[in-house]
Design an enzyme around this catalytic site. Structure first.
Site, PDB file in Angstrom:
ATOM      1  N   HIS A   1      -4.754  79.716 -11.948  1.00  0.00           N
ATOM      2  CA  HIS A   1      -6.129  79.792 -12.432  1.00  0.00           C
ATOM      3  C   HIS A   1      -6.771  78.415 -12.284  1.00  0.00           C
ATOM      4  O   HIS A   1      -6.450  77.491 -13.025  1.00  0.00           O
ATOM      5  CB  HIS A   1      -6.156  80.242 -13.896  1.00  0.00           C
ATOM      6  CG  HIS A   1      -7.536  80.235 -14.470  1.00  0.00           C
ATOM      7  ND1 HIS A   1      -8.542  81.028 -13.963  1.00  0.00           N
ATOM      8  CD2 HIS A   1      -8.103  79.511 -15.460  1.00  0.00           C
ATOM      9  CE1 HIS A   1      -9.654  80.784 -14.634  1.00  0.00           C
ATOM     10  NE2 HIS A   1      -9.417  79.866 -15.539  1.00  0.00           N
TER      11      HIS A   1
ATOM     12  N   ASP B   1      -9.994  76.367 -12.383  1.00  0.00           N
ATOM     13  CA  ASP B   1     -11.394  76.238 -12.793  1.00  0.00           C
ATOM     14  C   ASP B   1     -12.174  75.353 -11.838  1.00  0.00           C
ATOM     15  O   ASP B   1     -11.756  74.238 -11.543  1.00  0.00           O
ATOM     16  CB  ASP B   1     -11.475  75.588 -14.179  1.00  0.00           C
ATOM     17  CG  ASP B   1     -10.748  76.383 -15.239  1.00  0.00           C
ATOM     18  OD1 ASP B   1     -11.379  77.268 -15.831  1.00  0.00           O
ATOM     19  OD2 ASP B   1      -9.554  76.128 -15.460  1.00  0.00           O
TER      20      ASP B   1
ATOM     21  N   ASP C   1     -10.216  84.560 -17.357  1.00  0.00           N
ATOM     22  CA  ASP C   1     -10.485  83.533 -18.364  1.00  0.00           C
ATOM     23  C   ASP C   1     -11.798  83.663 -19.131  1.00  0.00           C
ATOM     24  O   ASP C   1     -11.886  83.211 -20.276  1.00  0.00           O
ATOM     25  CB  ASP C   1     -10.384  82.140 -17.726  1.00  0.00           C
ATOM     26  CG  ASP C   1     -10.258  81.025 -18.750  1.00  0.00           C
ATOM     27  OD1 ASP C   1      -9.786  81.305 -19.862  1.00  0.00           O
ATOM     28  OD2 ASP C   1     -10.624  79.883 -18.450  1.00  0.00           O
TER      29      ASP C   1
ATOM     30  N   HIS D   1     -17.139  79.787 -15.364  1.00  0.00           N
ATOM     31  CA  HIS D   1     -17.076  80.014 -16.800  1.00  0.00           C
ATOM     32  C   HIS D   1     -16.904  78.735 -17.611  1.00  0.00           C
ATOM     33  O   HIS D   1     -16.822  78.800 -18.846  1.00  0.00           O
ATOM     34  CB  HIS D   1     -15.960  81.005 -17.126  1.00  0.00           C
ATOM     35  CG  HIS D   1     -14.614  80.544 -16.669  1.00  0.00           C
ATOM     36  ND1 HIS D   1     -14.245  80.533 -15.349  1.00  0.00           N
ATOM     37  CD2 HIS D   1     -13.550  80.070 -17.353  1.00  0.00           C
ATOM     38  CE1 HIS D   1     -13.014  80.082 -15.244  1.00  0.00           C
ATOM     39  NE2 HIS D   1     -12.574  79.790 -16.442  1.00  0.00           N
TER      40      HIS D   1
END
Lengths: 980, 980
Positions: free
Chosen positions: B46, B48, B170, B414
């Site tokens: 994951h 970001d 997420d 996000h």
């Protein structure tokens, strides 16, 4: 993983268009540029064989909550990265980890790695089983662990894998003997990175970070190029690209964060600083550190960029040239540089990292572990010799012997024998060594069954004899045979002690002759008894004389008045304390000891025609600042009160004074009939935890030593120490005057005046000093806070340090007249202490028959000063034999002897001489020779050493005279004997 | 790296013995076993696009002191590992990072990766440019960022790279619109891992972690399989093998630490727990987490072992079968499982991770950034349309437009639009977006020069008009042309405000006709003025009517008494405060506002034939427990004192009440002549740092809303909210009664009774609620402590949060009669607020000539309810056109129209209809259909959706009637038009 295998297979053969031809060693070194600063960038990982985690935890990357480290991944990913570019290099240092990794690889991966090794891309450096400590190790075990490591490399890869340089980057101080051994193994030089901060500062100024170490006063060719790294081995000024690090990567993309300019500026500025401190146009910059390269891709991706952009500046006139290299290639360049270097003759102890941190505590830390390691060596030499004699060859037997060899290699690690590891790791070392000793003891058992021709004999080893425990003698001691194995070359007589339950035993030798024996009580102090669950409260003592193997029968006898059965003498217990006016005297024909009944302390020693008032006492340093590494004196040492409880046992064979100093310190002073040394058996612990203490023993004499004392170097040559002085610089004495004068004592410490010398021999490594003339001090046990010298890892050490452990050991005092040859007795004692008889126990019923024992080769023909250093199986049909003249050029002479008889006795058909480690024919040894400052003009061509004598090479068809061996003082020669 | 290239080259062709044939998508899925628990092990990372570090810091592994993360290494090492074994899989989620990586790869590496993609081994999942937030995003930008991501994948790899499932693991709450968009893009399902803890607990019990989301009340086919991960996406019960983790590796060697037995036991126990909560015989276990797989070797080496030893148990009867898989393959198996699933119709807001943590603060966090993102979209749509009209094709122009597309993609992340990033990262987002807007503004400039045929026109964009600053009008406003671009389909009239220095200007249109204008003072509160260094203290206001492009000339005029030159009306400043008896009334023909002079607050609103007492005030929550993520109410909300300073400006065009609430809160209430909405321009900050506060605006009416209010979902469909209630569970209201009722308001919030509705439209996303009947509340600005919801990263957030920043924005109030079609005005207002005219400034001297402007296609022919959602260059000879019926099934009807004229106007030769993202022909769309519980018998065969209507596909030779387009309520259709 079949697919992976195929993939590597394809690679291997696709890349190799021409037949593989190994171009390794110095021939494979990268090209350098004249008139440039040539930067040898050395990717490396420092992988401790145990420290904060156990060996296996480190290997598998287990328990990363303690420390992030996984060696399997390091080697995996390094190999993957090396494949990608033939310019990339890596050095593999710790063979123990590599061997564990190798075992798990497919044949195809192995082929790939062989290619990397054969092309010098993966270069083994140092190559020993572990990176051994240099203070607490005995040379015997260092030689062994290099033999194990280099043998693995040689057998696996051949000559290309042979390391050229030593790489002792982490040990906390450096011994001269280590350098000497490197020279004897044919190494071209060694590098390390820890040195007294003042010494280093001076060397930075003088451009003397590199030097020629004259590593032996006795051996002429033991000169070794020795280099100190510019920086700590893990510290390269912001250029740690490792996954464990946080330094900036090189960002060369189209990014706001692009930093090529500043990163290259910074690196070149660093290189310039380094270059200013070295004599040639070459500098070495190691990139690595503890357990780095777990994700080698990151490292190489960034190093590739660094190299690219640093060299790109050459187009604009930069004179910095950088490339992947190795310490070996760096040294090769330096050797070609034809510079001269300053000389070094002493050693690098003690190591002070700052004016308040002298790393001298670890000379003593974990004394029980230091002793257990010696037990390991004792068993190893026993099992090795027995395996040769009995020709043990089963896979299990070879595996068991190898395992102890390897674990002993692990135990030499600079975080093992030093006692600087985490408690859980210490426990794991114990487990490993115990298991390994058990395995080797099985081999010894197997061998004895063959050699004695008594296949039912148990030949059990008792590993707790040090605390007078042995299940075998406890449970069935009524009728036991103890078989003694003597690892030494010559027949010797030693007193044997066997723990027994009762008081009435008789001892007979193999011919049934009664042997004089006595029973003495075991002296366990009150506190210690709590930890000892045992019912054997006595030891049976008798004197045994053994060539290689001899058995004695111990039988319980009924105590019947007036009958013919021998009745052992019950020693009279004489409480003499509080008897103010008297002295207690213990005396044999050789020694007289006088104990002061008032203080309870030793007062006078008479031996070898000398009388000397020697007071022995214990002292403590109360400390808060000490740790497992350093000994930091917060308050002056205080000796214990002179109120020692005494008990005296005065037998015919043995005379003992039992002293109780306090609840947790006691001692037995002991002399044996016919033995010319005084034994001090100390028992310390548990040290009360409330107030951390370091406990010393101190021997105070009237000898005018004038600030001078002597310590051994790893159990071999002696180094003269002058209080408050160093060879090359003025030490910082202000904060730690005592610690600054502590030196490792591996086997002996002594002082002397022009008439007398007082010698202490010990049974494990300890720190020692002489802070006052005539006084010798040895640190025996330590209780320190759980902190660590290295701040950042402080919290990684748990608090359950085994300071509560009871330590128990022996010191031996010899008072001797100062005469050259008198030291022989000390040297012989050292060998007996280091390798006494190993005791094997059997039930009498199992070995109660006449059996024709197998004849063994007789080593008594060796001169008295020659030590049978090693006799071990080398390959299935080869035996390694190592002989040592253990006297130095002052103590002894050149000796010559013929080993044909031994050769024949071992069934030899061919013999060849090798370097010390046994893996390289001595005739092939060719070492770099460097020019020492002040020794005339520098040669115009690179120079080399070869073996000082012609290597012995013979076979059974040759004349006996061809087997003649000459040993100079301190010389060791190593032979491989091929058997029928 | 040439060698590496070669190495991969060899690999590529050596392994491919048969011609490459792509077997990707579901066809490449691993085989599963009937009657086994099939464990789909999904390796993922994951990553970001900015959070604690900036995008580039994450990509390069820079600033690892903040967070250890380096995406370049993740993709590097994952690719290396995938090569080694065709069974291994990985999903790549964030296309922004992948594209950055791809750009740096050699052709050979690219070939290898294509092979991995074509074989389904590297599977793109989600595939948008970033993993967008779902609360604060507008659907317009979500569609765009999916278009950018999927287009990159399609152009780079073709159909094999097309993601099948959404992967929003997420984001902190999930919107229905996001699900609807997935359906419209042809996705088969989506997975996420955050859900209200009570909702999740219930679903665990009911086996309803997986459901069918009926994601639109208007669109019939917007049904999407939606699955909640069993555990948090980064948490797999002790089986994190990543280099960032500390879980135990699988130790299968000959080791004391061998743990195969326990590790497999533990894993199977975990799998059994998971399996118990799902309906089919398949379970998905993702292995990964934030920035994991930086050293993918470690992960795969251990996962290989896990798979090996778990499956080995099958020989002993274990019914667990584990293999590498992907979320797509998992879903494929589930789809074949023919189960029925519960229905879901609302959304997953707010997200409560525990009873005290409702993640509703981020709906408002960093309001200035949230607004700046809207500016980005505004510029993006402007530049896109202008680029199409002017046919911009230079590389620089394409690059600049792409850059803004991409940065807008990043802004949807996000941790971007949510305002939950670190301050330094927020600053970097600002920098990125600013640069990107500047680039796109250059394109707009280029286009306008072409389209107006005025190559000297500056057409400058002023990016600080929000604070009434524009260097252009400040320095040369004496004689300026403002060119207005209208991104909407239809000609609209809007009031234009231009900051000016002086008070005397005249405005003329393109035909030289005088346009009525007024000058009003800029209302900057005392504290805010400190931060505003500007001399333009007035704004010139005039009404402009624009189809696509129109210019107005602003000229300074001398204020000469009685001359002919138009003299703008200086508004009279009427201080009415402290005048206790009076009211202030502002009135146009459409609206009447009554201000209570005593309190200074709005009192009554009259419009659309309705009169309602509406009091507006500001309130604060004093808070200690809030953070960037969550809004935690420590004390009840307190409204500000009713002592508001007033100033009234009563012009002909615009009427304003300037309210000053305190030193750091002020507001302008404003109505324009002919505009049927009330504007509230708020100005808040700097919020005093000593006492963290969250500032709200509250509108209190007498409308009997009975606990019900409505919010938009990402600016599209409306969702009904009932105070204190949820669709599927009883929320935990005890600790956070207000926060538990907060919902994201992206474009509007309203309440109503059976007669009236009160609507608030905003200019950026905010959190809002209705805590009392008749009352609407929106959070406008926040000052929170520097802590973070996630404890472990709390200290990673620095303290210099830009809470001191002044936020400034607008709300629009509409009071309307409750009638179905009345909402059209609200919808139209939304579009005007979202995409108003973009203002370009030129010196009059540079554009002062008649030029024949290029004719533009006319979009006025589109029905009024049709929005020109997107018009943008797609490829060099293709244009993407997206039209939306923005009314829902209650508000509007099916509309039909013909786009032949637009097609021709754009120079089209061919048109094809695609999925919403523009990258897949609509005719090829075939989505999984799942069976909803309670809707009859489950089918015996897997079912699919295809497009509900026949995809439009035509070329210029076809009948005009073939270009007919029908749009159902809320339908969006996407076309690619190929141009001549």
């Amino acid at each position: 993983m079949k697919y992976f295998a195929f993939f590597l297979f394809v690679l291997l053969f696709a890349v190799d268009t021409k037949p593989t031809e190994a171009v390794c060693g110095y021939e494979s070194c990268p090209e350098t540029k004249p008139n440039f600063v040539n930067i040898h960038l050395v990717p490396h990982s420092h992988d401790d064989a145990g420290w904060l985690k156990t060996v296996d935890q480190y290997f598998y990357g287990h328990k990363n909550n303690i420390q992030h480290a996984g060696v399997q991944y390091i080697i995996d990913t390094v190999v993957s990265e090396l494949i990608k570019d033939p310019k990339r290099r890596f050095i593999q240092v710790e063979t123990s980890f590599f061997a564990k990794w190798w075992k798990q690889q497919s044949e195809t991966v192995k082929q790939v790695v062989k290619k990397l090794v054969n092309e010098g891309r993966l270069e083994f450096t140092n190559g020993a089983w572990s990176m051994n400590d240099e203070a607490a190790v005995n040379y015997h075990s260092v030689i062994d662990q290099f033999t194990v490591g280099l043998k693995f490399l040689d057998e696996t890869f051949g000559a290309c894998a042979r390391p050229r340089v030593g790489w002792q980057i982490d040990p906390f101080g450096h011994s001269r003997e280590q350098a000497s051994l490197y020279a004897q193994m044919g190494y071209d030089g060694e590098f390390f990175s820890r040195m007294d901060h003042k010494d280093k500062a001076r060397r930075m100024e003088d451009l003397s970070l590199e030097m020629i170490w004259d590593a032996s006063e006795s051996l002429s060719d033991a000169k070794l190029f020795t280099g100190l790294l510019y920086s700590s081995y893990w510290e390269t000024s912001g250029f740690c690209f490792d996954v464990l690090c946080r330094d900036d990567p090189i960002i060369d993309g189209d990014s706001y964060d692009n930093n090529v300019q500043t990163r290259v500026d910074d690196f070149i500025a660093y290189a310039a600083k380094v270059a200013a401190k070295f004599r040639t146009t070459h500098i070495m910059i190691p990139l690595g550190g503890d357990f780095q390269y777990e994700d080698a891709h990151i490292n190489y991706k960034n190093m590739d960029k660094l190299i690219k952009y640093v060299n790109a500046r050459q187009a604009n006139g930069s004179h910095y040239n950088i490339f992947y290299s190795t310490p070996g290639c760096y040294l090769n360049s330096v050797h070609k540089g034809l510079q001269s270097y300053p000389n070094k003759t002493q050693d690098f102890f003690p190591y002070a990292s700052d004016s308040n941190s002298f790393w001298t505590g670890y000379y003593t830390s974990r004394p029980t572990q230091k002793r257990f390691e010696r037990d390991g060596n004792h068993m190893l030499q026993t099992a090795k010799q027995l395996s040769v004699f009995a020709d043990l060859k089963s896979e299990q037997q070879k595996e068991d012997l190898d395992y102890l060899r390897q674990i002993m290699g692990v135990m030499q690690n600079h975080a093992a024998i030093t006692g600087t590891e985490k408690q859980a790791v210490s426990n794991d070392y114990d487990r490993l060594l115990y298991d390994a000793i058990i395995g080797a003891a099985r081999n010894a058992q197997d061998a004895l069954r063959v050699l004695t021709n008594l296949p039912d004999g148990e030949f059990e080893s008792c590993l707790q004899l040090n605390i007078s425990e042995c299940a075998f003698t406890q449970d069935s001691a009524d009728n036991v045979v103890v078989t003694l194995f003597n690892p030494l070359a010559h027949t010797t007589s030693q007193y044997v002690r066997v723990p027994v339950k009762e008081e009435n035993y008789q001892v007979t030798d193999e011919k049934g002759r009664l042997v004089a024996s006595e029973v003495v009580p075991v002296a366990w102090q009150v506190l210690a008894l709590r930890f000892r669950k045992n019912t054997t409260q006595h030891e049976l003592v008798f004197k045994a004389s053994v060539n290689k193997i001899a058995s004695y029968h111990i039988k319980k006898v009924v105590r019947r008045k007036g009958n013919a059965i021998f009745r052992p003498k019950r020693l009279k217990k004489v409480v003499t304390n509080n008897d103010e006016e008297s002295e207690t005297v213990l005396q044999t024909s050789l020694i007289k000891l006088v104990i002061d009944n008032n203080s309870g302390l030793l007062k006078t020693v008479e031996m070898n025609g000398l009388v000397e008032d020697i007071e022995q006492n214990f002292g403590v340093y109360n400390t808060k600042g000490s740790c497992l590494y350093s000994f930091r004196e917060d308050e002056p040492m205080s000796v214990l009160s002179n109120d020692v409880k005494l008990a005296v046992y005065d037998g015919d064979l043995v005379k003992e004074v039992h002293q109780e100093f306090n609840e947790w310190i006691s001692q037995v002073i002991r002399i044996y009939k016919g033995v010319n040394r005084v034994e001090f058996e100390w028992l310390i612990g548990p040290i009360p935890q409330t107030n951390p203490k370091e406990v010393i023993t101190v021997f105070d004499s009237g000898i005018s030593s004038e600030g001078t004392f002597y310590t051994d170097s790893n159990g071999r040559e002696t180094i003269k120490r002058e209080r408050d002085k160093r060879e090359d610089f003025t030490p910082d004495l202000e904060n730690q005057p005592t610690s600054a004068n502590y030196y490792p004592v591996t086997s002996r410490i002594y002082l002397q005046d022009n008439r007398k010398r007082m010698v202490l021999l010990n049974d494990r490594s300890q720190g020692g000093t002489s802070m006052n003339d005539g006084e010798l001090e040895l640190m025996l046990h330590r209780s320190v806070l759980s902190t660590n010298e290295v701040q950042s890892v402080a919290d990684l050490f748990d608090s359950d340090l085994d300071q509560g452990r009871i330590a128990h050991g022996k010191l031996f005092l010899i008072l001797n007249a100062l005469a050259k040859k008198n030291t022989v007795v000390e040297r012989l004692s050292e060998k007996e202490i280091h390798l006494p008889f190993w005791k094997f126990f059997s039930s009498y019923s199992k070995v109660n028959r006449n059996a024709a024992a197998k004849p063994l080769p007789d080593f008594n023909l060796l001169p008295k000063s020659v030590h049978l250093l090693t006799l071990e199986p080398f390959t299935d049909d080869e035996v390694l034999l190592r002989v040592e003249n253990f006297l130095d050029h002052i103590e002894g002479n050149v000796v010559s002897f013929n080993i044909r008889q031994i050769f024949d006795g071992l069934g030899g058909v061919e013999i060849r001489e090798t370097t010390l480690d046994g893996n390289m024919p001595l005739s092939e040894m060719k070492r770099f020779k460097f020019h020492a400052e002040g020794s005339g003009a520098v040669s115009t061509e690179a120079e080399f050493y070869t073996a000082a004598h012609k290597a012995l090479s013979a076979d059974s068809s040759m004349e006996a005279s061809e087997f003649s061996v000459t040993l100079n003082p301190m010389q060791i020669r190593t032979f491989i004997i091929r058997k029928k």
